[in-house]
Design an enzyme around this catalytic site. Structure first.
Site, PDB file in Angstrom:
ATOM      1  N   THR A   1       0.812  -1.222   0.000  1.00 33.35           N
ATOM      2  CA  THR A   1       0.000   0.000   0.000  1.00 33.35           C
ATOM      3  C   THR A   1       0.841   1.265   0.000  1.00 33.35           C
ATOM      4  O   THR A   1       0.496   2.250  -0.646  1.00 33.35           O
ATOM      5  CB  THR A   1      -0.927   0.005   1.239  1.00 33.35           C
ATOM      6  OG1 THR A   1      -1.744  -1.175   1.198  1.00 33.35           O
ATOM      7  CG2 THR A   1      -1.833   1.224   1.256  1.00 33.35           C
TER       8      THR A   1
ATOM      9  N   SER B   1       1.833  -8.052  -0.710  1.00 30.74           N
ATOM     10  CA  SER B   1       2.533  -8.844   0.298  1.00 30.74           C
ATOM     11  C   SER B   1       1.888 -10.210   0.527  1.00 30.74           C
ATOM     12  O   SER B   1       2.526 -11.119   1.045  1.00 30.74           O
ATOM     13  CB  SER B   1       2.638  -8.079   1.621  1.00 30.74           C
ATOM     14  OG  SER B   1       1.404  -8.020   2.284  1.00 30.74           O
ATOM     15  N   SER B   2       0.643 -10.382   0.116  1.00 29.02           N
ATOM     16  CA  SER B   2       0.004 -11.697   0.227  1.00 29.02           C
ATOM     17  C   SER B   2       0.679 -12.723  -0.687  1.00 29.02           C
ATOM     18  O   SER B   2       0.556 -13.928  -0.477  1.00 29.02           O
ATOM     19  CB  SER B   2      -1.483 -11.604  -0.135  1.00 29.02           C
ATOM     20  OG  SER B   2      -2.151 -10.749   0.764  1.00 29.02           O
TER      21      SER B   2
ATOM     22  N   ASP C   1       0.637  -6.963   5.499  1.00 30.15           N
ATOM     23  CA  ASP C   1       0.039  -8.257   5.854  1.00 30.15           C
ATOM     24  C   ASP C   1       1.070  -9.335   6.191  1.00 30.15           C
ATOM     25  O   ASP C   1       0.861 -10.130   7.105  1.00 30.15           O
ATOM     26  CB  ASP C   1      -0.881  -8.753   4.741  1.00 30.15           C
ATOM     27  CG  ASP C   1      -2.206  -8.006   4.701  1.00 30.15           C
ATOM     28  OD1 ASP C   1      -2.483  -7.252   5.657  1.00 30.15           O
ATOM     29  OD2 ASP C   1      -2.949  -8.146   3.717  1.00 30.15           O
TER      30      ASP C   1
ATOM     31  N   GLN D   1      -0.291 -20.512  21.292  1.00 32.14           N
ATOM     32  CA  GLN D   1      -1.237 -19.765  20.461  1.00 32.14           C
ATOM     33  C   GLN D   1      -1.657 -18.456  21.123  1.00 32.14           C
ATOM     34  O   GLN D   1      -2.374 -17.663  20.525  1.00 32.14           O
ATOM     35  CB  GLN D   1      -2.462 -20.610  20.080  1.00 32.14           C
ATOM     36  CG  GLN D   1      -3.045 -21.498  21.131  1.00 32.14           C
ATOM     37  CD  GLN D   1      -4.226 -22.332  20.602  1.00 32.14           C
ATOM     38  OE1 GLN D   1      -5.362 -21.886  20.679  1.00 32.14           O
ATOM     39  NE2 GLN D   1      -3.968 -23.504  20.089  1.00 32.14           N
TER      40      GLN D   1
END
Length: 343
Positions: free
Chosen positions: A16, A61-62, A93, A280
């Site tokens: 972005t 970036s994905s 991301d 997690q």
């Protein structure tokens, strides 16, 4: 003696931050970084020389992957002696994954590599891109007696500098998109730029930079949940060429004590597949053996990820597998702090 201005290389990979909006159509298009000073004249006030290089085809970036990580590492390697610092513009991301990977790939790094990006394009009225970019370059150019103050891979976003391999993206909408929950901020930008020197990484300055571009992505990640079945786990553990599995367990590294689960973990490790235990939880650490529900994992030879992030856990596994480190050496080195990724 007059010290020369630091030379900073700006590397644009995509994301972005490198977009500007066509106000007639509303569409976003890639920004030509050769015209950077025209768009952000404030950069001329910085006490450094700025050069730019872009990926031939900037990517979202994905779509970031180990091949792109190697490309970034190679740009730094080729330009390492000519520049005093590097600022990498990257989509937010997967920025924490890339920053983590680069921290392991760049052995004996003695210069700043600062990742940054933005939530809004550089041309938007309320953009966060300008501040992130300007301060990242300013941090990368900070020196003491001609030697860079920062000597590690970092991530700068919304007034804070973090160790790259300690970060996680926590928000898709706020400007403060990242957090480093298990390690203090390295710097904070306010009226003054405050560097927290006591938290900075101190590399071996006598050794030359070594760039490790060989990464092995034959790994899997499993997030435990109540009711996870043996069929699901068996299907993952039987993947062809699988070399390591990262398991996100509960709390301080706890899991079910059901016999089928412990037997499956034990059998998988005996086959030579590394199993890494990380929590997690957003913050905190795995402490295997602290509770009965993790004692069996420790006995089976599961690797403790301690307080490593998921992003760094993946990058570290790829890096060590890429160096053909196997057996007990893998466990020993994985549980060792290499780049400040674990406490």
């Amino acid at each position: 003696m007059t010290l020369q201005k630091p030379n900073i290389l700006l590397i644009y990979t995509g994301g972005t931050i490198g977009m500007i909006r066509d106000f007639k159509t509303g569409a976003l298009k890639a920004f030509d970084f050769k015209n950077l000073l025209e768009k952000i004249p404030e950069l001329q006030l910085l006490d450094c020389n700025i050069d730019t290089v872009s990926f031939s085809e900037p990517i979202d970036s994905s779509n970031m992957n180990p091949e792109c990580w190697a490309q970034i590492a190679e740009i730094i390697e080729v330009n390492y002696n000519a520049f005093d610092g590097f600022v990498i513009l990257h989509g937010s991301d997967t920025m924490s994954y890339t920053a983590s990977a680069l921290s392991f790939m760049l052995e004996n790094l003695a210069k700043p590599v600062i990742f940054t990006g933005s939530q809004l394009p550089i041309g938007d009225l309320r953009t966060d891109a300008k501040e992130n970019l300007i301060t990242s370059i300013q941090i990368a150019s900070k020196q003491q007696e001609g030697i860079p103050i920062i000597k590690e891979v970092c991530l700068y976003f919304e007034y804070k500098l973090y160790r790259g391999n300690r970060t996680t993206k926590i928000n898709a909408e706020h400007f403060q998109a990242f957090a480093s929950l298990n390690y203090p901020d390295l710097a904070e930008s306010g009226v003054y730029l405050k560097i927290n020197n006591e938290y900075l990484f101190r590399p071996n300055l006598k050794a030359d930079l070594v760039v490790r571009k060989n990464l092995d992505s034959n790994i899997a990640i499993i997030k435990l949940f109540p009711g996870i079945s043996s069929a699901v786990l068996k299907s993952i553990f039987s993947i062809k060429n699988l070399k390591a599995v990262i398991i996100e367990t509960y709390g301080a590294g706890n899991c079910t004590t059901e016999k089928w689960f412990i037997n499956l973990i034990t059998e998988t490790i005996k086959k030579g597949i590394h199993i890494i235990n990380i929590t997690q939880c957003s913050g905190g650490s795995v402490i295997m053996g602290h509770y009965e529900t993790s004692r069996a994992l420790k006995k089976a030879g599961v690797i403790s990820g301690k307080d490593i992030t998921t992003e760094a856990a993946i990058a570290k596994a790829m890096y060590l597998l890429g160096q053909n480190i196997t057996g007990k050496s893998f466990k020993t080195i994985y549980e060792t702090n290499l780049r400040g990724e674990i406490t």
